[in-house]
Motif scaffolding. Structure first.
Motif, PDB file in Angstrom:
ATOM      1  N   GLU A 141      -2.515  74.399  31.862  1.00 29.64           N
ATOM      2  CA  GLU A 141      -1.690  74.126  30.549  1.00 29.64           C
ATOM      3  C   GLU A 141      -0.250  73.538  30.865  1.00 29.64           C
ATOM      4  O   GLU A 141       0.292  74.091  31.796  1.00 29.64           O
ATOM      5  CB  GLU A 141      -1.423  75.359  29.611  1.00 29.64           C
ATOM      6  CG  GLU A 141      -2.633  76.034  29.002  1.00 29.64           C
ATOM      7  CD  GLU A 141      -2.752  77.257  28.707  1.00 29.64           C
ATOM      8  OE1 GLU A 141      -3.816  77.786  28.162  1.00 29.64           O
ATOM      9  OE2 GLU A 141      -1.821  78.129  29.070  1.00 29.64           O
ATOM     10  N   LEU A 144     -11.477  78.512  41.803  1.00 30.27           N
ATOM     11  CA  LEU A 144     -10.818  78.739  40.449  1.00 30.27           C
ATOM     12  C   LEU A 144      -9.305  78.308  40.316  1.00 30.27           C
ATOM     13  O   LEU A 144      -8.611  78.233  41.244  1.00 30.27           O
ATOM     14  CB  LEU A 144     -10.972  80.373  40.427  1.00 30.27           C
ATOM     15  CG  LEU A 144     -12.074  81.048  40.736  1.00 30.27           C
ATOM     16  CD1 LEU A 144     -11.957  82.470  40.180  1.00 30.27           C
ATOM     17  CD2 LEU A 144     -13.428  80.603  39.748  1.00 30.27           C
ATOM     18  N   VAL A 145      -9.097  77.967  39.140  1.00 30.99           N
ATOM     19  CA  VAL A 145      -7.776  77.752  38.723  1.00 30.99           C
ATOM     20  C   VAL A 145      -7.430  78.803  37.501  1.00 30.99           C
ATOM     21  O   VAL A 145      -8.332  78.969  36.261  1.00 30.99           O
ATOM     22  CB  VAL A 145      -7.822  76.389  38.626  1.00 30.99           C
ATOM     23  CG1 VAL A 145      -8.509  75.779  37.319  1.00 30.99           C
ATOM     24  CG2 VAL A 145      -6.155  76.047  38.203  1.00 30.99           C
ATOM     25  N   PRO A 146      -6.272  79.370  37.265  1.00 36.36           N
ATOM     26  CA  PRO A 146      -6.026  80.092  36.403  1.00 36.36           C
ATOM     27  C   PRO A 146      -5.568  79.310  34.954  1.00 36.36           C
ATOM     28  O   PRO A 146      -4.879  78.002  35.212  1.00 36.36           O
ATOM     29  CB  PRO A 146      -4.488  80.692  36.699  1.00 36.36           C
ATOM     30  CG  PRO A 146      -4.214  80.598  38.307  1.00 36.36           C
ATOM     31  CD  PRO A 146      -5.219  79.311  38.388  1.00 36.36           C
ATOM     32  N   SER A 147      -5.872  79.387  33.953  1.00 32.31           N
ATOM     33  CA  SER A 147      -5.561  78.965  32.828  1.00 32.31           C
ATOM     34  C   SER A 147      -4.335  78.495  32.602  1.00 32.31           C
ATOM     35  O   SER A 147      -3.970  77.215  31.847  1.00 32.31           O
ATOM     36  CB  SER A 147      -6.287  79.423  31.452  1.00 32.31           C
ATOM     37  OG  SER A 147      -5.513  80.631  31.454  1.00 32.31           O
ATOM     38  N   ASP A 148      -3.457  79.222  32.845  1.00 38.94           N
ATOM     39  CA  ASP A 148      -1.793  78.981  32.375  1.00 38.94           C
ATOM     40  C   ASP A 148      -1.246  78.016  33.654  1.00 38.94           C
ATOM     41  O   ASP A 148      -0.164  77.718  33.564  1.00 38.94           O
ATOM     42  CB  ASP A 148      -1.048  80.297  32.325  1.00 38.94           C
ATOM     43  CG  ASP A 148      -1.231  81.172  33.488  1.00 38.94           C
ATOM     44  OD1 ASP A 148      -2.255  81.216  34.203  1.00 38.94           O
ATOM     45  OD2 ASP A 148      -0.576  82.475  33.566  1.00 38.94           O
TER      46      ASP A 148
END
Lengths: 110, 110
Positions: A12, A5-9
């Motif tokens: 960006e 998984l990777v965090p959206s922030d």
């Protein structure tokens, strides 16, 4: 430990390089399908000349993270992106309009 | 015009209310599956007492946007979230660890 998984922030604002090594810009945002929660495409914001920027959609599967460069590598060149949809700063481009008949290989993956 | 897409940076930081109308907190980030580009879950950051916060995962399909409140409504209450995984500020919780055997209904939708 390796994550799936990777965090959206953390996606960006990360830099994006093209297949030929040229910097394309950075990831401005992800466009998510409301119903499925799937990334329809990412938006790449170019570096910009004279303080203007181009905004190009690119599908998620065309982006690969390079942990050495701390950047994404895109399976496309700027020239290839330029053959698809593009927005300029301030354009009222409807990024969610599915009725547009773009058939660009790097646009809209949902 | 009605959109089927929503930008990631317009989801982050939006308030979330529980099924019973209580404010749960705000969306801190989305956790994306790297391979498929699908939201595995959103992380709700609670308002916090004494400057500490709880961080609860909630699946995308349990969030519904309420355009009148400009907020998400979650199909869960705080009490229900508290029965699932939780992180405190500074915890080294591995949010991408699929080997955890949580079976909480609002966790992990990929």
């Amino acid at each position: 430990m390796s994550h799936t998984l990777v965090p959206s922030d953390r996606v960006e604002h990360v830099n994006v390089y093209g297949r030929n090594g040229t910097k394309l810009g950075s990831i401005e945002r992800l466009m998510l399908d409301k119903l499925t929660g799937t990334v329809a495409y990412a938006v790449i914001k170019t570096g910009g000349m004279l303080s203007t920027h181009h905004h190009y959609p690119i599908k998620w599967s065309a982006l690969k993270y390079d942990p050495e460069r701390l950047a994404y590598e895109a399976e496309a060149t700027l020239e290839e992106l330029q053959t698809g949809p593009c927005e300029f700063d301030g354009d009222e481009f409807d990024w969610g309009d599915r009725s547009r008949s773009y058939t660009h290989p790097n646009y809209w993956a949902v």
